[in-house]
Structures are given as structure tokens and as C-alpha cells.
Design an enzyme around this catalytic site. Structure first.
Site, PDB file in Angstrom:
ATOM      1  N   THR A 147       0.864  -1.184   0.000  1.00  0.00           N
ATOM      2  CA  THR A 147       0.000   0.000   0.000  1.00  0.00           C
ATOM      3  C   THR A 147       0.896   1.227   0.000  1.00  0.00           C
ATOM      4  O   THR A 147       1.375   1.660   1.042  1.00  0.00           O
ATOM      5  CB  THR A 147      -0.917  -0.007   1.238  1.00  0.00           C
ATOM      6  OG1 THR A 147      -1.734  -1.172   1.181  1.00  0.00           O
ATOM      7  CG2 THR A 147      -1.800   1.228   1.267  1.00  0.00           C
TER       8      THR A 147
ATOM      9  N   LYS B 298      -7.137   1.207  -3.541  1.00  0.00           N
ATOM     10  CA  LYS B 298      -6.754   0.623  -2.244  1.00  0.00           C
ATOM     11  C   LYS B 298      -6.794   1.691  -1.140  1.00  0.00           C
ATOM     12  O   LYS B 298      -7.295   1.441  -0.030  1.00  0.00           O
ATOM     13  CB  LYS B 298      -5.339   0.020  -2.358  1.00  0.00           C
ATOM     14  CG  LYS B 298      -4.661  -0.308  -1.049  1.00  0.00           C
ATOM     15  CD  LYS B 298      -5.339  -1.437  -0.274  1.00  0.00           C
ATOM     16  CE  LYS B 298      -4.532  -1.778   0.988  1.00  0.00           C
ATOM     17  NZ  LYS B 298      -5.225  -2.700   1.861  1.00  0.00           N
TER      18      LYS B 298
ATOM     19  N   LYS C  31      -0.947   6.112   8.579  1.00  0.00           N
ATOM     20  CA  LYS C  31      -0.135   6.162   7.351  1.00  0.00           C
ATOM     21  C   LYS C  31      -1.035   6.147   6.115  1.00  0.00           C
ATOM     22  O   LYS C  31      -0.884   6.957   5.197  1.00  0.00           O
ATOM     23  CB  LYS C  31       0.814   4.951   7.322  1.00  0.00           C
ATOM     24  CG  LYS C  31       1.751   4.910   6.132  1.00  0.00           C
ATOM     25  CD  LYS C  31       2.253   3.482   5.838  1.00  0.00           C
ATOM     26  CE  LYS C  31       1.184   2.660   5.130  1.00  0.00           C
ATOM     27  NZ  LYS C  31       1.666   1.522   4.325  1.00  0.00           N
TER      28      LYS C  31
END
Lengths: 289, 289, 289, 289
Positions: free
Chosen positions: A92, A168, A237
């Protein structure tokens, strides 16, 4: 297939194990090599260097974040990779980095596929991940047999790898928002003396079913945030990456901003290593409970 | 059973029709009486006054909002109702008003059950509502046969009626947040040239299944907000009630605040009568698209 | 003094002109050298290279942003600078970069002073800036005569240069918030038919005097955002830096998040080059006016 | 003049005392009559009933909030007031209530002036309030001599009384936002080890002078919130009124929403009776300090 595998965290190890089990030849590499031992015991070959892993038909990488990915690729790895190699990046990472990597691979005659996955390590171990893939169609076609071992379904989002990363990030942002929402609702309900589990039961058995509301909702109802399936620190994050992707195309995301503020609040209270569901604790704390 | 039914909007009419179909005797009343005609054609009796409806074994009411409910009950209706009557209030009203009504009924020897429902008119027509009920246990026991006709499942949340309203508001808040979240994510994805339907397909087939993400997500992906299944104006009403319930017990709800701001933005742009999913249009507009 | 001056934008040029006028010897350098012409006409020497400017007693730099500062210093400039040189960086840069520069200078025997300023170009031209300085006390003492030419007051915030940058970012965040606040209030007042200028007059003549409320408030009342005294795009840059500085020490800044969202909204509507006060237009637009 | 005065809280008592001192005849009334004693000692007449106070040339009222105002006026007070009486309502009430009162007075041949004030009790005691007045011009003309005793300046905002209330709410919202802004900035600065007082000194001596930044800023820098000059609980009341006024005309106020959330957080932590500046403590607490 002859598969290199780079990045043996919890997710990476579970995925690599499934590839081995399915009969693929897998060369594994990890920055701290002791993580490779269990896979070697299951038949994997240990790549002496990352360059050795970046060979064969296909390389899958599952590194932690943008910094880890840049650390590997900015060091000249691509110059030494064999032309025609397919690299599937499952991490990711930011949309911007994905776009940059796509160009860097193309310039060197390498095929770059972005294939971030939805699902936590337990889902990965079962080979039941949801794979969100984008990149050159022929490359994905060739990789599909490996994807079929790893996941239950591969979504193909076109030829631009960064599109898979954008989706995503949108998905993880959606998860974060669902958690925050349950946390706020729970704080309100607690204030009125209502059992939070009643609320979670009602919505997950009717309008909002599925693993996100069920799993995180239970943690919030029980105010239990350990063991962490997905850490708040990593959640922050990903929320930052979603906000950054939005900022790059001038899109305000006010719920994203609330998530960022509240995850920072969680970090400030020492909850970064606890489960993402700890957003519920931020809401509880702000209401004095 | 001999059932009074007050409030024949779309939801109320669908519910009353199911009670008739199941063989109950139903006396209907509505402020504008022409709405009663289709039910009378199906065998309902027309109550000449609301007092006539407030009689028999049981009265169900499904009024629009706090103002409509207060309009009926502050006019002295309860003084004239027969002792022992069970009143089931299915409207989405404020926690504060529910608590006040519970006291008012108890003082007059009436049984008050709050039973707001999850599901839109098409679900009501199928008798598949999710019923969230709270109030005296014996009263709910007696009403259960009627609930079984109306809904597929009754959740019982204890003896305090307002608890059911608090959970209903938490549920609607959760829906609103899911819509807003998809709207923000969609705006970000559009900025990067990604098809919003890909994002909706991925999440609804994996981590976030169910009718909310599916139904509203499709509207956002298609930027189509009519016909309105649930109007933005009513969504704002419910978000306000959730914030008010939270404020009453000193709970900040920052996502709730974002929802309120953005729904006001929608209203300001003339979208109050369009579907709740029009929150997606607020996000799109703010990003200049 | 023999002063190098790097960065001749509007602010830099106005400051350098004052130094010349006060009798200092000034060697000027700018990436696009044509900006140096007016100062050369006023007696400045044109430095052929940036290395030539980085010499003498003192160098002042006023570059646009972190990228511009890194572009200059990451290219090895400090290696060639004479030991003992004092570098006063007046740019509004990130706290993190200021800290990194302080170390880089110290390692090479150079003195680094951060001295961001409050005030726009017209204030700079009058030598009336507010200077916020931090760094080694002796260095600031030696620079003080130059500061006295540039500004009306120097605030000394201790020996850590990045502290001055943190305060400068806090100040710019405060300005942004004041503008946003007036914008929201103005939209509300317009909705009620009240003249916005009445509100601005009342607050600026009583509880909230001073140039920020007066200047930006007038622009909002008149809905006139050109000519831009300080561009919205630069305002967003500074808000991002404040949020980043807060994130680094785990501090949520919810008003900062609103400012970021709304400035992105402004950029998305093509208003990045208009005055910072254009935040008022975001509020007006969101209310449909 | 022969002046009735209703509402003898801190503000009301200070104002009434100034009117007495200037030689006016003042009949005072307060719900709890013991508050009238000091004024009676200074020469005021004690009105036996509120109806007795509502007579003469002019009545000033300074009640706590909407509920207190409604409590007095919904009880039929206006029916008994002499035609032609001027009522000056100095309370900070909602725009909606102001508009309703204006109509109610006009219907009965009474003159209604809204004249909320800016300034805390110490400013009131000095006769230095800022008066924001709106209503029929002739009525304000006649009241002006009393205003001159109470305040240093009267702003006249036209003939619709509620306009004065809207501006007052906008002003209080602006104060709240300035406090929140300083609180967030302070938390960031503390995180970096910077003295908050440095930041307050810099901004109040340059770009953001005046009593709001000075007074509240000092409290935040010292983290001292008592004695309360203006209580957080009252601040929340006014922020709610500003949001309500904005909602009524479909204006989102995202900073207003942040203020509401954070003031609720303050209340939840038991800080409702501390000074409005306690918003700074919310920011500090959220950052774990």
C-alpha cells in the site's frame, strides 16, 4: 513459476507460503533475513541479495511503506533486473510513488503491476485476499495463476498501475471512516446508557454487514484493542496517503481530515501500536469516559 | 388484533397494508385523510378522529418528525386514550422526546414502546424491516405478532424506549457517514481518472458489503440522485438529532459535524429533495468537478 | 556590512533595497537574474554565482519554499562557504528543514539564524517588518544592525533556529484562521441580509483590531480578491507546514484541517493566485451565494 | 429618563449602576431579588413585579439566554406594557427569537430595539461597552443618551433588530475561533519546546493586537482558566446560536462545528465553568500534554 518474493512481514510471509504450497518455486528475500527461515523450512530458496530475488518469471514485493519501497528501488535495483521481468508490487504505497515506479520500470523494459490487497494476515493465510490489480494487461494475464493462489478474487482496474493504489487507499479510508463512525456513535450511546453491542448487532445484521463493521465494531463495543490486527499507526499512514492523493488533484476530504486528527490524538496517547479500532477510544476519551 | 394506525406516509402505508393482509383489524388515521383511501380499499376502517384511532389493543404511529409527534400528543390525545392501551411509536424522533413521551404515557397508565425501523419503503412493503424495539417487556411481548408481520427481525433493547431511538439515530448516522465517505473517495478517484464504479464494486464485494454501500454507492458512481429513496433533507434531520443526542450527554461527534455541514451545503444548492446520496455531489462540487 | 542576498522575489527585493539605502554593501543573486536589475541600478553588486553571494560578513536568504531552499543547499553550497559566515534564512520553511539546516551549518562551522518575518511586501518596503529570530545569540547580536534596517522590531526566541519557524507558522495559521472565520461569519450574515461591512467595522473597532481583520475583512466584505497581497496558494503552503509541524509532535489541529480542506477547495475553483481572503468565497459558494 | 431594568447579573448590574450614576431614575427587577440590593443601596427603586419594571420611558433587559427571555415574555408581559414603551433587549439571544420578539412588540404598539453589547463585566463597569443596536431609528435616537452612559460607541445596524443579534453572534463566534486557534497553535509549539508566551507576544504586538488575543492568549500561555471572565459553558451557548443562525439560512460553518465539538469536549471534562480560554486545554489534552 519461478517467483522472487521480497518483503516477509506478516502479510508477505503468508502470501509466499501459499505460493510454495501451490508448487511454485519461490526465492525469498527480506531485509532482516531471519524472517525467511520459516519459509525456507517450507521449501523456499533464500536469495542472497535482493538482486537475486529480482529475477525469474516474476517478482512479488510486499514492503512496508513508501520509504521502504524507495529504499529498495532508488538503490539501482531496476538497472540490474532482467528485461521482461514482471514486478508485482502488493504494498500500500502512495499514488505518486506508484506512478513514478511505473515509469521507471517501463523505461528499463520491465513490467510493473500494482496489486495491493484487501484483507488482514489471517485472510492472507487462507488464500482469500481480494486483489486490486492494475497494469499492462498481458502482464496481469501471466501473473493471474499466482493471484489465484493468493486471493479469492482479482479485480482488474485497467492499465495504469497507480489506479489500483488509488482504489486501495479509498478502501482503507472507507474502513477508517467506518471505525471512526462506530466510535462516535458508541460514545453517544454510552452516554445514554445503551449497550454498544446492541448497536453493533443491529447494524451488522441488517444494513451494514461484513467484516469491517463486525470486527472493528466488536472491539469498540468491548473496548479491547489488543491484539492488534491492523495497527493505528499504519492506519494513520494510509489516511495520510489518501489525503495526499486527494490534495494532488485538489479534492478536499473533510472526513479524511477528522480521521487524521483523531489518529494523531490516538498516537499522542500512546495507542499507535494498538488496533485501528482504538479510534473508538479517542471518541470515548473526548467525552470524558 | 384490533390495531389503530396513525400516520400514513410511504412507510406507514406500507406497514399498515401488511397488517391488513395478515388479517388484523386496522383503523387508520392521517392528517390529510386522502392518504387513507388506498388502505380503506384494502379493508381498513377510516377513523374519523385521531382519538378513534387511539383505541383498541394497540396503536402504531409513524409520524414524520418531532414536530408532528408533538403536534399530536401535546394536544391532549393521551388524556382520552383508554388505560392499558399500548402505543408503539415507530417514528425516528429525538431521544429527548422519546423519554418525555415515555413518562407521559406511564403517568396515564398507557404503555409506550419505541420501535423505529431500519429499511426504506420498498423493504417495508415486503415486510422485511429491521425493528429496533424498547419499552416494557410485556407490552413488546403482546405486540410481537404485529412486529412479525412488519419485519423480519425484532431487536429488543431493554425497557427504556428512548434507547431504541438512540440506536436508530446511531444507525442513520452510520449510513450518512458511509455515504459521505464514498462521496469523498469518489471525488479523489475521479481526480485520478479512476472509475468510481470500480471502487464501489471492489468494496461491496469484499470488505463493505450490504445495501448501504451498494445502493448509495451506485448512485454516487452514476451521479444520479433521483428518484430519491431517502431525501437529503430527512437525512439532515436525523444527523441533527444524532448530534443533539450526543450534545445532551457531552459527546463530540466530529464526523457528525462534517455531515451536518455538508448536508447544509446540499440544501443550499437546492438538493434537499434529492436522495441522501447527493452528499456525493457536495464532494464533487467542492473539488470543482 | 558586506552582505550577500539570495532570493529577490517581492519580499527579498524590498528588504535588499532597504539594506542598500542604509549604506550596506549588498551582493545580490537570484535564480532568474533579471530580477536583480532594479537593485543593481540602486547600487547592488550582481553576484555571478550563488557561491559569490555566500560570502562576506553575512548572507540573507529569502527563498520561496522548502523546495527552493533544498535546491540551493543540497547542491553543496555550504561546503564552499567561508567558515564563520552568518546565514540568516528569512524564508517561511518547515520546522523540520530548519532543524536540518541548523545542523548542516553547524557541522561546517557556519552560523545559522532563522529569521522569518511578519508583514507583506508593502510593509517590507517601509522597513517595518516584524522579525522573529532564533539562533546563536552572538550571531543575532552581530546581525541586529541589519535587522534594525529591515524591521521595526526583532523578537528573539532563543538559540534553536527552528523555534522561529514554528512561531512564524503558528502566526500564519492564526491569520488563515481569522480569514476563514470572517468568511464563515460573512456567509451567515449575508444569509440574514446583514451588511458584512457592519460586522467588520464593529469587530475591528472594538475587540479584534489590527491589520489582519481590517485588511482581509474588507476584501471579504467587498468580495474583491485582487490584487493579491498574499496568494491563497501560498497560504495553503503555510497551513500544510503548520499541520506537518503539529503532526511531527502528535498534535491534532482541527481548525488547521478545516483551513487545509477549504484552501484546497479554493485551489480547485481556480482561486490559487487570488488573495488569501478568497477563503471567504469558499464559504459563500458553499452557502449557494 | 425613567428607566426600568430587568436582569441583574454581573453585566446587568454594572450597566444599571452606570445609569444610576448618570442621574437616571432606575427601577430594577431580578428573578432572585437579593441581587437588586446593591443597586437599591445606590439609589435604584425596587420594582415589586416585572410588570412594574416594564413601564416608564424605557426598559432595558439583560437576561441570560433564550430560555430566560422566553420565560419572561411568553408569560404575557407585553400585553400589560404601556403602548409606546421602548424595550431595549441587550441579551445575546438567537436571531430567530429576536425576530419573533420584534413582531410581538410591534403588534402591541411597543418599540423593540436589540442592543447586544461587546465587552465583559469589567468593561461594562467602566461604561466602555461596544453597543450593537438595531431597531426603529426614532426609538434608538431616544435611547441614545442612555447608550452614551453605558458604552463608548453605539453601532447602528438598521431597522431590523435581529440584525444586531446576528452581528453579535458573529462577533462571539470570531472570539471563540481566535481562542481555539491560539489553543491549537500553542499545543503545536509546546510540542516543539517553544514558549507559548513568545507566540502570543509576537502576534499581539504585530498582526493580531487587541484584547481578545491578548487576554485569552495569556490565559492559554499560562494554562490558567480561573477566575472565569466568560465561561466556556456560555461560549458554547453562543457558538450553538451562531450555528443555528447559519443553519436557518443554509450556511455551513465548519470552524463553528469544530468549536462546538471542542467546547462539548471541555464540558465533558468538567470545564464548563472555567474561562472560555479553556479551549486551549482541549487542544493540550488531545496532544497528550
Amino acid at each position: 513459476m519461478d517467483i522472487g518474493f521480497v518483503g516477509l512481514g506478516e502479510m508477505g510471509s503468508a502470501i509466499a507460503a501459499n505460493l510454495l504450497r501451490a508448487g511454485h518455486r519461490v526465492r525469498v528475500w527480506n531485509r532482516s533475513p531471519e524472517k525467511a527461515a520459516p519459509l525456507v523450512a517450507q521449501g523456499a530458496q533464500l536469495a542472497a541479495t535482493i538482486e537475486d530475488a529480482f529475477a525469474g518469471d516474476l517478482v512479488l514485493s510486499m514492503l512496508a511503506d513508501d520509504a521502504a519501497v524507495r529504499g529498495v528501488f532508488d538503490a539501482g535495483l531496476l538497472e540490474q533486473a532482467p528485461r521482461g521481468l514482471i514486478h508485482v508490487n502488493m504494498a500500500t504505497i502512495s499514488v505518486a510513488l506508484a506512478e513514478r515506479l511505473a515509469h521507471a520500470h517501463a523505461e528499463r523494459g520491465l513490467h510493473y503491476v500494482a496489486a495491493p490487497v484487501l484483507g488482514r494476515p489471517n485472510v492472507a493465510a487462507l488464500g482469500q485476499l481480494t486483489i486490486v490489480a492494475a497494469g499492462p494487461a498481458e502482464a496481469i494475464d501471466r501473473v493471474q495463476p499466482a493471484f489465484d493462489v493468493i486471493g479469492k478474487k482479482t479485480w482488474r482496474l485497467g492499465s495504469l498501475p497507480q489506479h489500483a493504489n488509488a482504489v486501495k487507499l479509498a478502501a482503507n479510508f472507507s474502513i477508517a471512516s467506518a471505525i471512526e463512525t462506530m466510535g462516535e456513535a458508541a460514545a453517544m450511546l454510552v452516554g445514554h446508557g445503551v449497550a454498544v453491542s446492541d448497536y453493533i448487532d443491529v447494524i451488522t445484521n441488517s444494513i451494514l454487514p461484513g467484516p469491517v463493521y463486525q470486527g472493528y465494531g466488536t472491539m469498540i463495543a468491548e473496548r479491547r484493542y489488543e491484539p492488534a490486527m491492523f495497527k493505528a499507526r499504519l492506519g494513520l499512514k494510509d489516511v495520510r496517503l489518501a489525503l495526499e492523493a486527494a490534495d494532488a488533484v485538489s479534492v478536499p476530504m473533510p472526513v479524511g481530515s477528522v480521521l487524521r486528527d483523531n489518529l494523531i490524538d490516538a498516537i499522542a496517547h500512546g495507542d499507535g501500536e494498538r488496533d485501528f479500532a482504538v479510534l473508538g477510544e479517542v471518541a470515548a476519551r473526548r467525552s470524558g469516559r
